[in-house]
Design a protein around this motif. Structure first.
Motif, PDB file in Angstrom:
ATOM      1  N   GLU A 101       0.834  -1.197   0.000  1.00  0.00           N
ATOM      2  CA  GLU A 101       0.000   0.000   0.000  1.00  0.00           C
ATOM      3  C   GLU A 101       0.872   1.251   0.000  1.00  0.00           C
ATOM      4  N   TYR A 102       0.228   2.378  -0.277  1.00  0.00           N
ATOM      5  CA  TYR A 102       0.873   3.663  -0.040  1.00  0.00           C
ATOM      6  C   TYR A 102      -0.076   4.480   0.817  1.00  0.00           C
ATOM      7  N   ARG A 103       0.495   5.454   1.530  1.00  0.00           N
ATOM      8  CA  ARG A 103      -0.273   6.275   2.457  1.00  0.00           C
ATOM      9  C   ARG A 103      -0.008   7.743   2.173  1.00  0.00           C
ATOM     10  N   LEU A 104      -1.071   8.529   2.288  1.00  0.00           N
ATOM     11  CA  LEU A 104      -0.974   9.974   2.134  1.00  0.00           C
ATOM     12  C   LEU A 104      -1.531  10.638   3.378  1.00  0.00           C
ATOM     13  N   GLY A 105      -0.887  11.710   3.805  1.00  0.00           N
ATOM     14  CA  GLY A 105      -1.373  12.447   4.966  1.00  0.00           C
ATOM     15  C   GLY A 105      -0.831  13.858   4.986  1.00  0.00           C
ATOM     16  N   SER A 106      -1.679  14.785   5.324  1.00  0.00           N
ATOM     17  CA  SER A 106      -1.261  16.179   5.421  1.00  0.00           C
ATOM     18  C   SER A 106      -0.327  16.377   6.608  1.00  0.00           C
TER      19      SER A 106
END
Length: 176
Positions: A101-106
């Motif tokens: 998976e990949y994760r994105l977060g501000s």
């Protein structure tokens, strides 16, 4: 727990699928802008580049030291408040590519925050107003306002209340 969104991948690891998640030309443009900014000694020019070309929110009189490395894929997910200092060679990430998976977060950095040199800030982290991050810290979770943190893994060195007491004692000594 960091505030990230997870995206599963089915084929090879997520980094092999990078251009399915972010356009190639966006990465090229971001890379060029970030490299220019890393080496320029003009703080106002850096902030202008970040705001104009990377769509970052950067507060008035915020200072990015030389060699700061911003997330090349998603810099628009980074915001920094006013009058903050981001120390030499700090890395600020808004993504992480993993095997399945990949994760994105501000990343939200408040006003009057001091981040020491060679720190790494992971995606999905908020750093509150007036916080201090010691040099070489891995910021892997939120930092409350006014707190002094450091280390790898990051730990609280002084709470907001302890920092206020120290500052009050320093002010008393200054007036003697």
């Amino acid at each position: 727990m960091r505030n990230t969104q997870r995206y599963r991948v089915k084929e090879a690891n997520s980094l092999w699928q990078i251009y399915k998640t972010v356009p190639f030309w966006k990465v090229v443009k971001n890379f060029i802008i970030i490299q220019l900014a890393r080496y320029t000694p003009f703080l106002g020019v850096k902030n202008w580049l970040y705001r104009t070309f990377l769509r970052m929110e950067v507060g008035h009189e915020t200072a990015f030291a030389l060699m700061v490395m911003l997330d090349i894929m998603f810099p628009e997910k980074i915001s920094v408040g006013k009058n903050s200092v981001i120390g030499y060679n700090t890395t600020i990430l808004a993504h992480e590519y993993l095997i399945k998976e990949y994760r994105l977060g501000s990343v939200v950095i408040g006003n009057e925050v001091m981040i020491g040199a060679n720190s790494t800030i992971l995606p999905g982290v908020s750093i509150g107003d007036g916080a201090i991050v010691s040099a070489g810290t891995l910021v892997h979770k939120d930092v409350p306002a006014g707190t002094f943190v450091g280390g790898n893994p990051m730990q609280v060195i002084y709470t907001k209340e302890e920092m206020e007491n120290r500052n009050n004692q320093d002010n008393l000594l200054d007036h003697e």
